[in-house]
Write an enzyme that holds these catalytic residues in place. Structure first.
Site, PDB file in Angstrom:
ATOM      1  CG  PHE A 172      -1.709   1.226   1.441  1.00 30.78           C
ATOM      2  CD1 PHE A 172      -2.981   1.368   0.898  1.00 30.78           C
ATOM      3  CD2 PHE A 172      -1.214   2.267   2.221  1.00 30.78           C
ATOM      4  CE1 PHE A 172      -3.724   2.522   1.106  1.00 30.78           C
ATOM      5  CE2 PHE A 172      -1.945   3.425   2.442  1.00 30.78           C
ATOM      6  CZ  PHE A 172      -3.206   3.550   1.876  1.00 30.78           C
ATOM      7  CG  ASP A 173       3.277   2.113   3.420  1.00 29.25           C
ATOM      8  OD1 ASP A 173       2.337   1.312   3.592  1.00 29.25           O
ATOM      9  OD2 ASP A 173       3.802   2.744   4.341  1.00 29.25           O
TER      10      ASP A 173
END
Length: 417
Positions: free
Chosen positions: A207-208
């Site tokens: 996600f990051d």
């Protein structure tokens, strides 16, 4: 100028104003995503709350985002919310750090959204430098970096090597300009989050990275803060599973960016940052390069396996691997030079083929090391077992090969004739 008397900020509450009531909208919402953290949650939240109360000049909220914990974490979180002002709990019934951050940030009313890992491995003194550029409007996202100049990091060699290789992979495959995608210490303006979060697909550890890559492609400004960081020896992150998921994420995102299907130009126009920086430019034809590289790789691997089987009986496993790999590596480099990256002519050929020898060495180390490990574990393995091990090693070597061909061997020469 003191910490308690900073200058007014753009568009957000000035830290010099009196502390708001508990019902007021905070300037910063710090999310802590957790899964089965009943032991560490309370001391970490209290430590963060004490720091923010005593040293942080902006109003805040701490949101514990519990994503499907099965131990006493929900009970501990509820007790903390009842005990401490500015602490809230969000419960999700599905796992995934990315999912937890998406839900917590989407539900928040704060203009600046942040998160930190529950182990608080990052020194909290970096929190104000992380948040301040977002409050002032100077930047859209901010990340802590363990790989930048001025960072001080204490962790084992294995994690250090994995982190550096992963960020090298991002630079090669996705032309990422930021230095550290995985540090659990980030913040984003809520207006930027509202635009980016619907485009981010990964619900887990990638996600990051996906958020940062899309932000960079949209021309948003990413501020980096060197941090002091101490590794958590009790970390329960499965490094192998996480690494494989990240590789899948990189390939998926590279294909999506190459297809041009994301509305990043519209996003750039809405957020008003103009054209992206050079470091955030989308690699030209990356999707096509991946497809051509994959096709050449399939043919090379098939030829390699045939040569290995022909040479295995008369020469033995390791010599057969060396000769088969050497023969196919030469053809693979030539084909990728001309077909994948469109480089023709003699200019730079010697340097490129010399660098390709380094890639051959990496491939030999991976395949030869895998064979040695197999023979150490099984004294007389079957040839089919050897082939399975070599195929797996070649997949890993191919991923590294594409990154280094793109970022190093043919850098600056792609598409030239």
């Amino acid at each position: 100028m003191t910490l308690t008397d900073p200058p007014p900020v753009v568009g957000l509450e000035s830290p010099a104003t009196p502390a708001p009531s508990a019902a007021a909208v905070p300037v910063v919402d710090v999310v802590i995503p957790v899964y089965n953290e009943q032991r560490d949650l309370a001391p970490s939240v209290r430590r963060l709350h004490d720091y923010l109360t005593a040293s942080f000049p902006y109003s805040f909220r701490i949101t514990i985002a519990d994503n499907a914990s099965t131990d006493q974490t929900p009970t501990v979180a509820a007790e903390l919310a009842a005990e401490l002002d500015q602490v809230a709990v969000l419960r999700l019934e599905q796992k995934g750090r990315g999912r937890a951050l998406r839900e917590a940030w989407s539900a928040s009313d704060a203009p600046v959204l942040a998160y930190c890992d529950v182990d608080l491995s990052t020194d909290l003194a970096a929190l104000l430098p992380l948040i301040a550029p977002l409050v002032s409007g100077h930047s859209d996202l901010a990340i802590g970096t363990r790989l930048g100049r001025g960072s001080r990091v204490a962790r084992g060699i294995k994690r250090e090597l994995i982190s550096r290789c992963y960020n090298l992979l991002l630079r090669g495959a996705l032309a990422a300009g930021f230095s550290d995608a995985q540090c659990g210490f980030k913040a984003i303006r809520a207006d930027a989050a509202a635009e980016l979060l619907p485009l981010v697909r990964d619900p887990g550890w990638f996600f990051d990275t996906e958020l940062l890559v899309l932000a960079e492609r949209a021309g948003l400004r990413i501020h980096e803060v060197p941090v002091d960081w101490v590794d958590d020896p009790d970390s329960r992150v499965d490094l192998v599973a996480t690494a494989m998921a990240d590789l899948r994420g990189v390939l998926r995102l590279a294909g999506t960016l190459g297809s041009g299907s994301l509305p990043l130009g519209d996003l750039r126009a809405r957020l008003g940052r103009g054209q992206p920086t050079l470091g955030g430019a989308v690699p030209v034809g990356l999707g096509g390069q991946l497809l051509r590289f994959a096709g050449i790789g399939v043919l090379s691997t098939a030829l390699y396996l045939v040569l290995y089987l022909l040479l295995r009986a008369p020469l033995g496993a390791q010599p057969a691997n060396l000769l088969a790999l050497l023969a196919t590596a030469i053809g693979n480099t030539w084909a990728n030079r001309a077909i994948t990256f469109g480089v023709q002519g003699r200019r730079g050929a010697l340097r490129q083929h010399t660098r390709a020898l380094v890639l051959f060495g990496l491939g030999l180390a991976l395949t030869g090391g895998s064979l040695a490990a197999l023979h150490a574990a099984v004294p007389d393995p079957s040839w089919s077992a050897e082939l399975l091990v070599l195929i797996a090693a070649n997949l890993v070597a191919s991923a590294l090969r594409f990154v280094l061909l793109h970022a190093w061997v043919f850098a600056g020469r792609r598409g030239q004739h």
